[in-house]
Structures are given as C-alpha cells and as structure tokens.
Design a protein around this motif. Structure first.
Motif, PDB file in Angstrom:
ATOM      1  N   GLU A 101      -5.275   5.844  11.851  1.00 35.05           N
ATOM      2  CA  GLU A 101      -6.120   5.255  10.797  1.00 35.05           C
ATOM      3  C   GLU A 101      -7.176   4.336  11.392  1.00 35.05           C
ATOM      4  OE1 GLU A 101      -6.192   5.642   7.545  1.00 35.05           O
ATOM      5  OE2 GLU A 101      -4.396   6.868   7.249  1.00 35.05           O
ATOM      6  N   ASN A 156      -9.645   2.829  10.125  1.00 32.65           N
ATOM      7  CA  ASN A 156      -9.934   1.601   9.362  1.00 32.65           C
ATOM      8  C   ASN A 156      -8.882   0.514   9.608  1.00 32.65           C
ATOM      9  OD1 ASN A 156     -12.189   2.787   8.310  1.00 32.65           O
ATOM     10  ND2 ASN A 156     -11.172   3.452   6.417  1.00 32.65           N
ATOM     11  N   HIS A 157      -7.649   0.935   9.849  1.00 27.98           N
ATOM     12  CA  HIS A 157      -6.613  -0.057  10.151  1.00 27.98           C
ATOM     13  C   HIS A 157      -6.843  -0.660  11.533  1.00 27.98           C
ATOM     14  CE1 HIS A 157      -3.604   1.954   7.119  1.00 27.98           C
ATOM     15  NE2 HIS A 157      -4.610   1.326   6.530  1.00 27.98           N
ATOM     16  N   LYS A 190      -4.277 -10.239   4.384  1.00 23.38           N
ATOM     17  CA  LYS A 190      -4.589  -8.957   5.040  1.00 23.38           C
ATOM     18  C   LYS A 190      -3.452  -8.525   5.983  1.00 23.38           C
ATOM     19  CE  LYS A 190      -9.557  -9.967   5.217  1.00 23.38           C
ATOM     20  NZ  LYS A 190     -10.133  -9.314   4.066  1.00 23.38           N
ATOM     21  N   GLU A 212      -9.554  -3.113  11.163  1.00 22.09           N
ATOM     22  CA  GLU A 212      -9.057  -4.324  10.493  1.00 22.09           C
ATOM     23  C   GLU A 212      -8.320  -5.226  11.497  1.00 22.09           C
ATOM     24  OE1 GLU A 212      -9.563  -5.624   7.543  1.00 22.09           O
ATOM     25  OE2 GLU A 212      -7.737  -5.832   6.350  1.00 22.09           O
ATOM     26  N   MET A 225       2.116   0.437  14.842  1.00 23.96           N
ATOM     27  CA  MET A 225       1.042   1.438  14.727  1.00 23.96           C
ATOM     28  C   MET A 225       1.134   2.441  15.863  1.00 23.96           C
ATOM     29  SD  MET A 225      -2.336  -0.771  13.890  1.00 23.96           S
ATOM     30  CE  MET A 225      -2.904  -0.953  12.220  1.00 23.96           C
ATOM     31  N   SER A 263      -0.148   6.039  14.476  1.00 25.56           N
ATOM     32  CA  SER A 263      -1.210   5.912  13.470  1.00 25.56           C
ATOM     33  C   SER A 263      -2.560   6.395  14.012  1.00 25.56           C
ATOM     34  CB  SER A 263      -1.349   4.442  13.048  1.00 25.56           C
ATOM     35  OG  SER A 263      -2.479   4.292  12.213  1.00 25.56           O
ATOM     36  N   GLN A 308      -0.670  -7.174   3.929  1.00 27.87           N
ATOM     37  CA  GLN A 308      -0.964  -5.827   3.413  1.00 27.87           C
ATOM     38  C   GLN A 308      -0.670  -4.777   4.469  1.00 27.87           C
ATOM     39  OE1 GLN A 308      -5.014  -6.450   2.208  1.00 27.87           O
ATOM     40  NE2 GLN A 308      -4.464  -6.952   0.087  1.00 27.87           N
ATOM     41  N   LEU A 309      -1.094  -5.047   5.711  1.00 24.64           N
ATOM     42  CA  LEU A 309      -0.812  -4.091   6.796  1.00 24.64           C
ATOM     43  C   LEU A 309       0.689  -4.004   7.066  1.00 24.64           C
ATOM     44  CD1 LEU A 309      -3.686  -4.891   9.321  1.00 24.64           C
ATOM     45  CD2 LEU A 309      -3.354  -2.725   8.110  1.00 24.64           C
ATOM     46  N   ILE A 340       2.557  -1.542   5.063  1.00 17.54           N
ATOM     47  CA  ILE A 340       2.354  -0.152   5.491  1.00 17.54           C
ATOM     48  C   ILE A 340       3.162   0.173   6.744  1.00 17.54           C
ATOM     49  CG2 ILE A 340       0.610   1.528   6.289  1.00 17.54           C
ATOM     50  CD1 ILE A 340      -1.483  -0.201   4.730  1.00 17.54           C
ATOM     51  N   TYR A 341       3.197  -0.771   7.698  1.00 15.25           N
ATOM     52  CA  TYR A 341       3.737  -0.432   9.018  1.00 15.25           C
ATOM     53  C   TYR A 341       5.114  -1.011   9.334  1.00 15.25           C
ATOM     54  CZ  TYR A 341      -0.735   1.663  10.151  1.00 15.25           C
ATOM     55  OH  TYR A 341      -1.831   2.483  10.158  1.00 15.25           O
TER      56      TYR A 341
END
Ligand SMILES: [Fe+2]
Ligand SMILES: [Fe+2]
Length: 180
Positions: free
Chosen positions: A32, A34-35, A171, A38, A25, A30, A174-175, A178-179
C-alpha cells in the motif's frame, strides 16, 4: 509532577507503536503505497519534526551546559542515530518514488529501510528511556524540567495542525487497526 523527560517518554510510546506497525507492514507484505507515504509523513513531522526537535533543539543543548558533549558520549550517540534514522526515511521515500513508477525492487528498498528504521528507533528509544533520560533527571533541576516543558509546548503550538501530537496519534492508531 510532569517532567520534560516524562513528556518525551510519552512520545516514545507512540513512536514505538509506529515502529511496530512498520515491522508488521513488512511481515504482512503490504504493497500500500499510501500507507508507506503516511509512515514517511508521520516520521518526518511527528517523530523527527516534533519529538527529535524537542530533543535536539532543547533538551540536548541544555544537557550540553551540564557537561554532556555533543561530540562524544550518550548525547553524541543519540544525535548520530537521529541522522541514521533520517537516512532510512530517505530510503523509504526513494522506494516509494520507485514503486509509483513501477520500478523493479521498489518494495525491497522500502522493506529494507522500514525494517532498518524500526529496529534502530526501538533500540534508540530503549537507550534514551533507560540511560540518557535517567542521567538527565539527575542533572536537571525541577525548574529546568518545567522550563523545558514550557518550551516543548511552544514547539507543539507551532506545528502543522494536521501533524501535531494529537492528530499524529490518531493517524498512528488508524494504521494500527489495519496492521496490528
Ligand atoms: Fe532521540
Ligand atoms: Fe526520543
């Protein structure tokens, strides 16, 4: 046979993946919010609320009975690092608040604390896996390991289902898509 130390090492795999995501990140810049939020939730509820609770409330006190002092030596170092980790998480959380209000330097605060946490935990987990848990394996009987495992399951059953081990891992994955 499954052991309590192996159960904790299995959590470490997911926590290390989380720290890799955190470093990515920062590297990818990043923004984000919300990330970041999280990540804070995953640390507070899974890495700290679940994993560190198993260590601090169950494994370490048992090791204390075997002569491992909570004030000096390896268990003391691990406890101190858990506290340092919580301070970094507080820093991330404060950075998130600042970012939501549009404050200057919010991302720098977040990145600094994210990197601090990830580096600390990677090092911390290395020491647990390679040193402390191997000492624990020598100190604990098979029966003590099994009793700990039973207590770990009780902790798991008491967790918020949204952040029990299974949902936390989903979770994290899922992250990771993305990363990583
Ligand atoms: Fe730990
Ligand atoms: Fe650990």
């Amino acid at each position: 046979m499954e052991t309590a130390t192996h159960n904790l090492e299995n959590d470490h795999i997911h926590i290390l993946r989380l720290t890799d995501i955190m470093l990515a990140m920062v590297e990818k810049g990043s923004g984000e919010v919300n990330h970041f939020a999280e990540i804070v939730n995953l640390i507070r509820k899974f890495a700290d609320g679940f994993h560190h609770a198993k260590e601090e409330d169950l494994l370490f006190p048992l090791l204390g009975q075997k002569g491992f002092s909570p004030e000096q030596g390896p268990v003391a170092v691990m406890l101190h690092e858990h506290v340092q980790g919580r301070n970094y998480v507080k820093g991330i959380s404060e950075g998130i608040e600042k970012l939501r209000k549009g404050g200057d330097g919010a991302l720098d605060t977040i990145y600094e604390n994210i990197s601090g946490y990830a580096n600390l935990l990677q090092n911390h987990i290395g020491k647990e896996n390679n040193i402390l848990f191997r000492m624990a394996d020598q100190a604990l009987s098979a029966e003590e390991q099994q009793n700990l495992l039973t207590r770990f399951a009780e902790v798991e059953n008491s967790l918020d289902p949204e952040f029990n081990a299974e949902s936390a891992i989903i979770k994290i994955n899922q992250l990771a898509t993305i990363y990583l």
